[in-house]
Design an enzyme around this catalytic site. Structure first.
Site, PDB file in Angstrom:
ATOM      1  CE  LYS A  67      30.865  -4.770 -23.694  1.00  0.00           C
ATOM      2  NZ  LYS A  67      30.703  -5.045 -25.136  1.00  0.00           N
ATOM      3  CG  LEU A 102      29.306   0.141 -23.021  1.00  0.00           C
ATOM      4  CD1 LEU A 102      30.682   0.202 -23.685  1.00  0.00           C
ATOM      5  CD2 LEU A 102      28.390   1.195 -23.611  1.00  0.00           C
ATOM      6  CG  ASP A 103      23.338  -3.340 -25.080  1.00  0.00           C
ATOM      7  OD1 ASP A 103      23.027  -3.333 -23.870  1.00  0.00           O
ATOM      8  OD2 ASP A 103      22.707  -2.742 -25.967  1.00  0.00           O
ATOM      9  CD  GLN A 104      26.695  -9.655 -27.431  1.00  0.00           C
ATOM     10  OE1 GLN A 104      27.879  -9.884 -27.666  1.00  0.00           O
ATOM     11  NE2 GLN A 104      25.753  -9.748 -28.368  1.00  0.00           N
ATOM     12  CB  THR A 106      27.467  -1.596 -27.271  1.00  0.00           C
ATOM     13  OG1 THR A 106      26.115  -1.680 -27.723  1.00  0.00           O
ATOM     14  CG2 THR A 106      27.900  -0.145 -27.306  1.00  0.00           C
TER      15      THR A 106
END
Length: 239
Positions: A67, A102-104, A106
Site C-alpha cells: 500500500k 493501515l492509515d492513509q 502508512t
C-alpha cells in the site's frame, strides 16, 4: 459449474452480464472460444482468458498489496482513494476486503481476501497475529525509548500497558518493532508514549510472511506455501 455462474463467481458482473460476455465470444480456453453460457466445466484449476486477458479460477482470493501513502483501507473512502482502486475491478465486485487497516499515510503490507474466515482469523484480537513495522522517528532513538517499548507503555483509554514483542534500533532515527494487539494507531501512540514521534511508518511483515520486494502500489496473489505461514488453514477446494 455453468460458465455464466463461473464468471459471476470470479467478479465479472451479474449472471446476465456474464452471459453476454460468453455469447459474444469473450471467454476462451487455450485459444478456443466457448460461447455457450450453459456449458458446464470443472472450475478447479481452470485457466482461461476473457477478452484476451488471462485469468485462473479461484474459489477464494488471497492478495498481498504494498500500500502506498494516500489510500484508505475502506470500500467507502471519504478523503482519499480506496485501496480497491489499485486492484482489478473483479476483485471489488467479488467482495475482496482488507484484513485490517493501515492509515492513509502508512505504507506497506496489506492482505486482502473474499474469504470471511480468513479475514476473521487475521483480524481477531484472540489470534494475536504478529505484525512488524519500521517506524521513522522525529528524534534519535534512545536506549530508554527501546526499553520502554519492551516493558510496555500505557496509552490513553487503555487499562494495561502495551508492549512490543520485539523492538530494535534499525538506524539513528528508525526502529523495527512487532506488535500483536492491533489497537488504533498503536505503533504511533506507543512511540509517542515512549517519548518520540513517528514521522513515517511501513508494515513489513504479518505473521511469518514478509512483504518481500513488491513495489509500492503493486499486488500479487499469495502462493499456497505463503498461506501456510499465516495462522489460518485454507479449506480444501470445494469445501
Amino acid at each position: 459449474m455453468e460458465l455464466d455462474r463461473l464468471l459471476q463467481s470470479q467478479g465479472f458482473g451479474s449472471r446476465k452480464m456474464c452471459r453476454k460476455l460468453i455469447v459474444t465470444g469473450a471467454f476462451a480456453i487455450d485459444g478456443v472460444v466457448h460461447d455457450n453460457p450453459r456449458e458446464s466445466l470443472d472450475p478447479q484449476g481452470l485457466q482461461f482468458t476473457l477478452d484476451g486477458e488471462p485469468w485462473e479460477y479461484r474459489e477464494h482470493v488471497y492478495v498481498l498489496l504494498n500500500k502506498p501513502q494516500g489510500y484508505e483501507c475502506s470500500t467507502s473512502p471519504t478523503h482519499h482513494e480506496g485501496v480497491h482502486s489499485l486492484l482489478p475491478l473483479p476483485m471489488a465486485v467479488r467482495g475482496v476486503q482488507p484484513a485490517g487497516r493501515l492509515d492513509q499515510d502508512t505504507t506497506g503490507m496489506l492482505l486482502l481476501s473474499d474469504d470471511g474466515a480468513f479475514l476473521h482469523a487475521m483480524m481477531s484480537p484472540r489470534r494475536h497475529v504478529p505484525k512488524r513495522y519500521v517506524a521513522t522517528t522525529k528524534h534519535p532513538v534512545t536506549d530508554d525509548m527501546l526499553q520502554a517499548l519492551r516493558d510496555g507503555v500505557l496509552l490513553r483509554d487503555e487499562t494495561e500497558p502495551l508492549a512490543a514483542t520485539d523492538v530494535m534500533r534499525a538506524s539513528s532515527h528508525e526502529i523495527a518493532m512487532t506488535i500483536t494487539q492491533g489497537k488504533y494507531h498503536q505503533v504511533k501512540r506507543m512511540v509517542a508514549a515512549a517519548g518520540n514521534r513517528v514521522e513515517a511508518l511501513v508494515r513489513i511483515a504479518i505473521g511469518g510472511l514478509p512483504m518481500g520486494n513488491l513495489a509500492l502500489g503493486e499486488w500479487r496473489y499469495l502462493a499456497p506455501d505463503e498461506l501456510l505461514s499465516l495462522p489460518y488453514e485454507v479449506p480444501a477446494a470445494g469445501k
